[in-house]
Design a protein around this motif. Structure first.
Motif, mmCIF file in Angstrom:
data_model
loop_
_atom_site.group_PDB
_atom_site.id
_atom_site.type_symbol
_atom_site.label_atom_id
_atom_site.label_comp_id
_atom_site.label_asym_id
_atom_site.label_seq_id
_atom_site.Cartn_x
_atom_site.Cartn_y
_atom_site.Cartn_z
ATOM 1 N N PHE A 53 16.340 5.396 10.977
ATOM 2 C CA PHE A 53 17.622 6.093 10.909
ATOM 3 C C PHE A 53 18.117 6.289 9.474
ATOM 4 C CE2 PHE A 53 17.210 4.382 15.111
ATOM 5 C CZ PHE A 53 17.864 5.262 15.961
ATOM 6 N N LEU A 54 17.298 5.953 8.486
ATOM 7 C CA LEU A 54 17.732 6.004 7.080
ATOM 8 C C LEU A 54 17.706 7.402 6.477
ATOM 9 C CD1 LEU A 54 15.972 2.826 5.607
ATOM 10 C CD2 LEU A 54 18.407 3.132 6.118
ATOM 11 N N GLY A 55 17.118 8.349 7.167
ATOM 12 C CA GLY A 55 16.881 9.667 6.576
ATOM 13 C C GLY A 55 15.415 9.808 6.217
ATOM 14 N N ALA A 56 14.985 11.032 6.015
ATOM 15 C CA ALA A 56 13.563 11.328 5.852
ATOM 16 C C ALA A 56 12.940 10.635 4.640
ATOM 17 C CB ALA A 56 13.363 12.825 5.736
ATOM 18 N N GLY A 57 11.703 10.182 4.826
ATOM 19 C CA GLY A 57 10.922 9.666 3.709
ATOM 20 C C GLY A 57 10.956 8.170 3.482
ATOM 21 N N HIS A 58 11.398 7.411 4.483
ATOM 22 C CA HIS A 58 11.395 5.950 4.366
ATOM 23 C C HIS A 58 10.322 5.340 5.271
ATOM 24 C CE1 HIS A 58 15.390 6.965 2.823
ATOM 25 N NE2 HIS A 58 15.295 5.846 2.130
ATOM 26 N N ALA A 59 9.860 4.162 4.900
ATOM 27 C CA ALA A 59 8.862 3.459 5.697
ATOM 28 C C ALA A 59 9.532 2.747 6.869
ATOM 29 C CB ALA A 59 8.127 2.434 4.839
ATOM 30 N N TYR A 60 8.980 2.954 8.033
ATOM 31 C CA TYR A 60 9.345 2.155 9.207
ATOM 32 C C TYR A 60 8.070 1.422 9.626
ATOM 33 C CZ TYR A 60 10.213 1.038 14.133
ATOM 34 O OH TYR A 60 10.325 0.391 15.354
ATOM 35 N N LEU A 104 4.167 7.749 -1.026
ATOM 36 C CA LEU A 104 3.411 8.923 -0.625
ATOM 37 C C LEU A 104 3.140 9.795 -1.841
ATOM 38 C CD1 LEU A 104 5.359 9.931 2.604
ATOM 39 C CD2 LEU A 104 3.014 9.062 2.517
ATOM 40 N N ALA A 105 1.938 10.325 -1.921
ATOM 41 C CA ALA A 105 1.547 11.151 -3.061
ATOM 42 C C ALA A 105 0.917 12.449 -2.574
ATOM 43 C CB ALA A 105 0.557 10.388 -3.941
ATOM 44 N N THR A 106 0.830 13.403 -3.497
ATOM 45 C CA THR A 106 0.165 14.668 -3.217
ATOM 46 C C THR A 106 -0.669 15.069 -4.426
ATOM 47 O OG1 THR A 106 0.526 16.945 -2.424
ATOM 48 C CG2 THR A 106 2.121 16.090 -4.026
ATOM 49 N N ASP A 107 -1.620 15.939 -4.186
ATOM 50 C CA ASP A 107 -2.480 16.429 -5.265
ATOM 51 C C ASP A 107 -2.901 17.860 -4.933
ATOM 52 O OD1 ASP A 107 -4.336 16.076 -3.245
ATOM 53 O OD2 ASP A 107 -5.562 14.609 -4.305
ATOM 54 N N GLU A 108 -3.946 18.333 -5.561
ATOM 55 C CA GLU A 108 -4.371 19.725 -5.369
ATOM 56 C C GLU A 108 -5.388 19.880 -4.234
ATOM 57 O OE1 GLU A 108 -2.842 22.155 -7.053
ATOM 58 O OE2 GLU A 108 -1.665 20.509 -7.894
ATOM 59 N N HIS A 109 -5.598 18.827 -3.489
ATOM 60 C CA HIS A 109 -6.582 18.854 -2.399
ATOM 61 C C HIS A 109 -6.244 19.926 -1.363
ATOM 62 C CE1 HIS A 109 -9.357 17.284 0.646
ATOM 63 N NE2 HIS A 109 -8.368 17.357 1.504
ATOM 64 N N LEU A 115 7.612 -4.362 3.818
ATOM 65 C CA LEU A 115 7.687 -3.015 3.248
ATOM 66 C C LEU A 115 8.594 -2.098 4.072
ATOM 67 C CD1 LEU A 115 3.898 -2.653 2.435
ATOM 68 C CD2 LEU A 115 5.725 -3.237 0.835
ATOM 69 N N ASP A 116 9.116 -2.603 5.175
ATOM 70 C CA ASP A 116 9.985 -1.799 6.036
ATOM 71 C C ASP A 116 11.218 -1.331 5.274
ATOM 72 O OD1 ASP A 116 10.812 -0.825 8.713
ATOM 73 O OD2 ASP A 116 12.407 -2.311 8.487
ATOM 74 N N GLY A 117 11.544 -0.047 5.377
ATOM 75 C CA GLY A 117 12.731 0.510 4.740
ATOM 76 C C GLY A 117 12.509 1.039 3.338
ATOM 77 N N LEU A 118 11.316 0.866 2.782
ATOM 78 C CA LEU A 118 11.052 1.360 1.422
ATOM 79 C C LEU A 118 11.170 2.884 1.355
ATOM 80 C CD1 LEU A 118 7.933 -0.428 -0.090
ATOM 81 C CD2 LEU A 118 10.284 -0.573 -0.859
ATOM 82 N N ASP A 119 11.652 3.365 0.226
ATOM 83 C CA ASP A 119 11.664 4.797 -0.051
ATOM 84 C C ASP A 119 10.252 5.203 -0.451
ATOM 85 O OD1 ASP A 119 12.019 7.390 -0.924
ATOM 86 O OD2 ASP A 119 13.726 6.947 -2.217
ATOM 87 N N LEU A 120 9.604 6.012 0.368
ATOM 88 C CA LEU A 120 8.222 6.407 0.121
ATOM 89 C C LEU A 120 8.104 7.596 -0.824
ATOM 90 C CD1 LEU A 120 6.872 6.106 3.772
ATOM 91 C CD2 LEU A 120 6.577 4.464 1.901
#
Length: 199
Positions: A68-75, A155-160, A142-147
């Motif tokens: 319920f924290l908003g998008a992008g957090h670890a549950y 969470l990461a992204t690249d040119e893949h 790690l629950d609740g961490l901002d990912l």
């Protein structure tokens, strides 16, 4: 060394099913004392608004508050008292929805993952949600961490360029089981579940 950057909150789509699809090809990064372990997401499941299979369906509790924290957090929760599961919260604060990360293709820290899992076979290090949590040493701490920012887990992204993304029913649930809310890289050896579901 793999080059990637944080997957920012502004890049997150605003609904759960779209996020589940968007996360395919992104990277889960785990920073551990002995080094970085990471894997590319090849399989996800969405648990949407009004979904009887979702942990937020009956409202917020101390256990599921991170949804319920908003998008992008670890549950992170413990399933059947055995395996931890990593989910990404997916909508606005107060809405309890999320995406289960079901499988990864290992990238970095393979020796670390092998030690954490106690196995050698690359394909089975993170093929399934419980296995990937064990491989990356993910637990309730790690629950609740901002990912969406660098830290112990992010969470990461690249040119893949991700291959064909297939869609089907979710695995191992009984409520709302017929919804096509599972997304996976077609043909990936690292996707979980039976071959009959991964065509």
């Amino acid at each position: 060394m793999v080059l990637y950057r944080p997957f920012t909150r502004s890049e997150l789509p605003d609904d759960t099913a779209s996020l589940a699809r968007t996360l395919i090809g992104k990277i889960v990064v785990r920073e551990l004392p002995e080094g970085i372990a990471s894997g590319r997401i090849v399989e996800t499941e969405a648990y949407v608004v009004g979904d009887a299979a979702g942990h937020g369906y009956r409202g917020q509790t101390p256990r599921n508050r991170s949804l319920f924290l908003g998008a992008g957090h670890a549950y992170v929760y413990l399933a059947y008292g055995i395996s931890y599961m990593l989910n990404v919260s997916s909508e606005m604060p107060g809405v309890g929805t999320g995406v289960l990360i079901r499988a990864l293709e290992p990238l970095e820290g393979i020796a670390i993952m092998r030690l954490n899992r106690g196995i050698e076979r690359l394909r089975d290090l993170a093929r399934g949600p419980g296995r990937l949590a064990q491989a990356l040493r993910i637990d309730r701490s790690l629950d609740g961490l901002d990912l969406c920012r660098k830290g112990p887990l992010w969470l990461a992204t690249d040119e893949h360029q991700t291959g064909d993304i297939a869609q089907g029913i979710r695995i191992g649930i009984t409520k709302d089981a017929d919804r096509p809310l599972r997304f996976y890289v077609k043909g990936s050896a690292f996707v979980s579940g039976p071959k009959s579901l991964n065509g």
